[in-house]
Write an enzyme that holds these catalytic residues in place. Structure first.
Site, PDB file in Angstrom:
ATOM      1  N   HIS A  50       0.799  -1.220   0.000  1.00 51.97           N
ATOM      2  CA  HIS A  50       0.000   0.000   0.000  1.00 51.97           C
ATOM      3  C   HIS A  50       0.840   1.282   0.000  1.00 51.97           C
ATOM      4  O   HIS A  50       0.710   2.101  -0.909  1.00 51.97           O
ATOM      5  CB  HIS A  50      -1.011  -0.055   1.159  1.00 51.97           C
ATOM      6  CG  HIS A  50      -1.714   1.232   1.405  1.00 51.97           C
ATOM      7  ND1 HIS A  50      -2.559   1.808   0.478  1.00 51.97           N
ATOM      8  CD2 HIS A  50      -1.691   2.092   2.465  1.00 51.97           C
ATOM      9  CE1 HIS A  50      -3.032   2.952   0.966  1.00 51.97           C
ATOM     10  NE2 HIS A  50      -2.518   3.141   2.165  1.00 51.97           N
ATOM     11  N   HIS A  74       3.430   7.209   5.157  1.00 50.53           N
ATOM     12  CA  HIS A  74       2.211   7.868   5.631  1.00 50.53           C
ATOM     13  C   HIS A  74       1.418   7.073   6.668  1.00 50.53           C
ATOM     14  O   HIS A  74       0.679   7.646   7.454  1.00 50.53           O
ATOM     15  CB  HIS A  74       1.302   8.269   4.461  1.00 50.53           C
ATOM     16  CG  HIS A  74       0.490   7.140   3.899  1.00 50.53           C
ATOM     17  ND1 HIS A  74       0.943   6.318   2.905  1.00 50.53           N
ATOM     18  CD2 HIS A  74      -0.751   6.701   4.213  1.00 50.53           C
ATOM     19  CE1 HIS A  74       0.012   5.428   2.622  1.00 50.53           C
ATOM     20  NE2 HIS A  74      -1.030   5.636   3.392  1.00 50.53           N
ATOM     21  N   GLU A  78       0.291   6.080  12.263  1.00 50.14           N
ATOM     22  CA  GLU A  78      -1.036   5.566  12.573  1.00 50.14           C
ATOM     23  C   GLU A  78      -0.955   4.120  13.075  1.00 50.14           C
ATOM     24  O   GLU A  78      -1.444   3.788  14.141  1.00 50.14           O
ATOM     25  CB  GLU A  78      -1.882   5.632  11.291  1.00 50.14           C
ATOM     26  CG  GLU A  78      -3.185   4.891  11.366  1.00 50.14           C
ATOM     27  CD  GLU A  78      -4.281   5.754  11.964  1.00 50.14           C
ATOM     28  OE1 GLU A  78      -4.349   6.926  11.545  1.00 50.14           O
ATOM     29  OE2 GLU A  78      -5.028   5.273  12.820  1.00 50.14           O
ATOM     30  N   ASP A  79      -0.306   3.269  12.288  1.00 53.22           N
ATOM     31  CA  ASP A  79      -0.366   1.831  12.567  1.00 53.22           C
ATOM     32  C   ASP A  79       0.740   1.356  13.487  1.00 53.22           C
ATOM     33  O   ASP A  79       0.581   0.389  14.200  1.00 53.22           O
ATOM     34  CB  ASP A  79      -0.248   1.039  11.252  1.00 53.22           C
ATOM     35  CG  ASP A  79      -1.399   1.350  10.314  1.00 53.22           C
ATOM     36  OD1 ASP A  79      -2.402   1.893  10.809  1.00 53.22           O
ATOM     37  OD2 ASP A  79      -1.284   1.052   9.120  1.00 53.22           O
TER      38      ASP A  79
END
Ligand code: MN
Length: 729
Positions: A50, A74, A78-79
């Protein structure tokens, strides 16, 4: 496989930026690979696919390495709990801030209720104005997610598609990223209307051979005309995308078969001069539709788009649209704002022209951000960002862009808030026009200002852009507050004086400020306002301010008298009437029992704590109340606003009567807000009509017109009190 994709990105970057910092990209790649190690996508593939795909999309847009590195990184915050500091240390603060920005946008939910949605949209706009590249990364992220949604549940697919079509596709359009916008729309269409989509694909498939043939014949036809003049542009044709065909079907209520112009053609030339040469040659060879000719070269769209558009009658009498542009314009048309990040000698370089284009987009976002109330915000932003636009010129020849329907008042506010606030008149193309004049493309606009001119409440009906509306609202709000503060301050001063205390001294000694704090206000002004609006009682304030033994002066009547004293004070001399301007505010409201209209003799009544209520002079309700509270009031010479007037009509009960009455109101320019009819004896009808008028004169005129209608036996003005009596009788 993944490694190959990274190499593709490096190759692509090298091709447009030979000296770019590939090392940064490789380090970002390694970091991302480590961070996402072991993570899988819904499809079962390694997650790393991704971020690499997102970076690849950004490389296709020929973005700078910082942006592409952001694409690779990016999702790491977040992850995988990478921190901004860690990213800053390894990749610099620009990349770290962008990753941070993308992560924040990712957390916004656009599907909740309107209010939350508005607030989130505001954050999104803020993020965009911080660094517009953030939204490019977000768009690439969304595009790849939309491309790979097949493993998700259907409701999730629909939710993401709805958000994309509402928010992200319009943003892509506004930034001129037409390739991204088109693909997002096609994907959304497929998930949101699967049946329609499938049937359109099937129909298109059926006509494909014929279509290819037609495209070829038009292209060779065009090429022939061009070659004859020794002119060799690139010519190609393509079917229009499905979503735009679908929208046209909806908008014009057409069947698929009726949407003729499924085909568009492009002519790509080397310079601007050739654009017009090509246009001339095309018009010489095919009949064109003059109304459809658009020159976006002389007047570019605000996202930078330039092209000539013309519609001609092609072979077999089919309408075809042809777009003519240079290769540079073509790149802007395809990737919009992304075209402005150019590499020069290995460095990111923007021309001053590019910088001003980006600045213009930014102003747009920032203006949208100045709205106070989140729910107002979404509406105005939608108007500003997403509607079609027009342009108009300042006397200096600067061009300004507006949403369709914008007025000269919007123009005034686009120049400067002060120009807007003091706008008293306007000259468009050399002619005086009213403020509500709707701008047309190419208008040349000169604003006249007067220092004593200030925004009116009715300007809210005239202005269309978020910027103007928020400025007007802010001004009106401030005016009302200012009036309230003065009232509250004077009320308090009078009460203190009675007890031999001085407001000024207490202000200086900070006693008022401390008392205000006790009630949760930061400043004395807020306390004054609360007092005037009746949110806070005088006694409570006095108790807070004064020693107990100073309090017990005429406890019951005191605050009432204070209002009378105060109102007399603002009348300056107690004989002169209070002037009312037709609007309601902290001080003035209109009695519902008699609904006075500007132009009628009126009288004021000082209420307990709510300022003055205006009644008609002979209102029975007013006459029944304490006469010492009555106060002379008078309409100001120029009154503002709409007032409701009520009428009772007796007419013969025949068909067409209502339509006739409605029509009479309409031709008198008067809005009907309520209409009730009951049939009474002798085949007659009694109509109750509520209309919205400026003053009593307008209502009388309407009555005269209504009386002239054949079949109308009587038309009388009634007041709410009478209307109630009648319905209860
Ligand atoms: Mn992502």
């Amino acid at each position: 496989m993944i490694l190959m994709r990274l190499n593709d990105i490096l190759d692509a970057v090298t091709s447009y930026a030979p000296e770019a910092d590939l090392d940064l990209l490789m380090r970002a790649y390694v970091y991302s690979a480590r961070a996402h190690a072991g993570q899988l996508r819904k499809s079962g593939e390694p997650y790393l696919i991704h971020p690499i795909a997102v970076a690849g999309l950004l490389a296709n847009l020929q973005m700078d390495v910082d942006t592409i590195a952001t694409g690779l990184l990016h999702d790491t915050m977040e992850d995988c709990l990478a921190t901004r500091d860690e990213l800053a240390e390894q990749f610099g603060s620009v990349v770290a801030d962008m990753v941070d920005g993308v992560t924040k946008i990712g957390k916004l939910e656009f599907r909740s209720k309107e209010e939350a949605q508005a607030e989130n949209f505001r954050k999104l706009v803020l993020a965009m104005s911080a660094d517009i590249r953030i939204i490019l990364v977000k768009l690439a992220d969304r595009l790849h997610n939309m491309r790979t949604m097949e493993h998700m549940k259907a409701d999730r697919q629909r939710a993401i598609s709805q958000e994309t079509i509402d928010i992200y596709a319009p943003i892509a359009n506004r930034l001129g990223l037409s390739t991204v916008k088109t693909e997002l729309e096609e994907l959304c269409f497929r998930y949101l209307h699967p049946d329609t989509y499938d049937s359109m694909v099937a129909k298109l498939g059926a006509g494909e051979a014929e279509r290819t043939q037609y495209i070829d014949s038009v292209c060779s036809n065009l090429n022939e005309h061009f070659t004859n003049r020794n002119f060799h542009p690139r010519v190609y044709g393509r079917p229009k995308n499905l979503y735009s065909v679908y929208r046209k079907m909806l908008e014009q209520n057409l069947e698929f078969e009726q949407v003729h112009d499924l085909l568009g053609f492009r002519v790509i030339v080397t310079d601007i001069g050739e654009c017009y040469v090509a246009l001339g040659l095309i018009h010489a060879s095919f009949r064109h539709l003059p109304a459809k000719l658009k020159d976006y070269i002389a007047n570019p769209k605000s996202n930078g788009y330039q092209s000539l558009h013309t519609v001609v009658m092609g072979p077999e009498n089919r309408q075809i649209e042809i777009q003519i542009r240079t290769a540079d314009m073509h790149r802007v048309a395809e990737v919009g704002i992304a075209a402005h990040w150019r590499y020069k000698e290995g460095h990111l370089a923007l021309s001053s022209e590019d910088i001003s284009k980006i600045a213009k987009l930014r102003t747009l976002f920032e203006a949208a951000n100045e709205v106070d109330d989140p729910s107002e915000f979404l509406e105005t932003v939608k108007v500003d960002l997403f509607s079609e636009e027009i342009f108009a010129f300042t006397p200096q020849g600067d061009v300004k862009f507006f949403p369709r329907g914008a007025t000269v008042l919007d123009f005034a506010y686009a120049i400067h808030t002060e120009v807007g606030n003091h706008c008293s008149g306007c000259i468009v193309n050399g002619r005086m026009v009213p403020l509500k004049y709707v701008l047309s493309n190419g208008d040349s606009v000169e604003i006249i200002t007067k220092t004593d001119q200030n925004p009116h409440r009715d300007w809210l009906q005239i202005a269309k852009t978020g910027r103007a509306l928020s400025k007007i609202r802010r001004h009106i709000r401030e005016e009302v507050r200012e009036k309230g503060r003065t009232i509250g301050r004077d009320l308090l001063e009078t009460e203190l004086k009675k007890r031999r205390f001085s407001l000024n001294k207490m202000l200086k000694s900070n006693e008022i400020k401390l008392a205000a704090r006790q009630f949760g206000f930061r400043q004395p002004d807020q306390l004054f306002l609360a007092l005037a609006q009746g949110d806070l009682g005088m006694n409570r304030i006095l108790k807070e301010l004064l020693p107990a033994d100073a309090l017990d002066v005429e406890e019951t009547e005191e605050s009432e008298n204070a209002i009378v004293t105060f109102i007399n004070k603002i009348r300056r001399r107690s004989e002169s009437p209070v002037l009312i301007n037709g609007q309601e505010d902290v001080l003035v409201s209109y009695a519902r029992c008699c609904s006075p209209l500007p132009g009628e003799p009126v009288s004021g009544y000082i209420t307990r704590g709510r300022g003055i209520t205006v009644h008609v002079g002979n209102c029975p309700q007013l006459l029944a109340m304490e006469s010492e509270r009555r106060i002379p009031v008078e309409w100001q010479r120029s009154v503002k606003g709409q007032h409701s007037g009520e009428l009772r009509l007796i007419c013969s009960n025949e068909p067409g009567m209502l339509a006739e009455i409605g029509n009479t109101c309409k031709t008198s320019g008067i809005n009907v807000t309520r209409l009730e009819a009951t049939s009474i004896e002798d085949n007659k009808a009694c109509l109750y009509l509520e209309v919205s008028v400026h003053d009593v004169e307008e209502l009388s005129k309407l009555i005269r017109h209504l009386e002239k209608i054949k079949g109308v036996l009587s038309a009388d003005r009634i007041r709410a009190a009478q209307a109630d009596n009648q319905s209860s009788a």
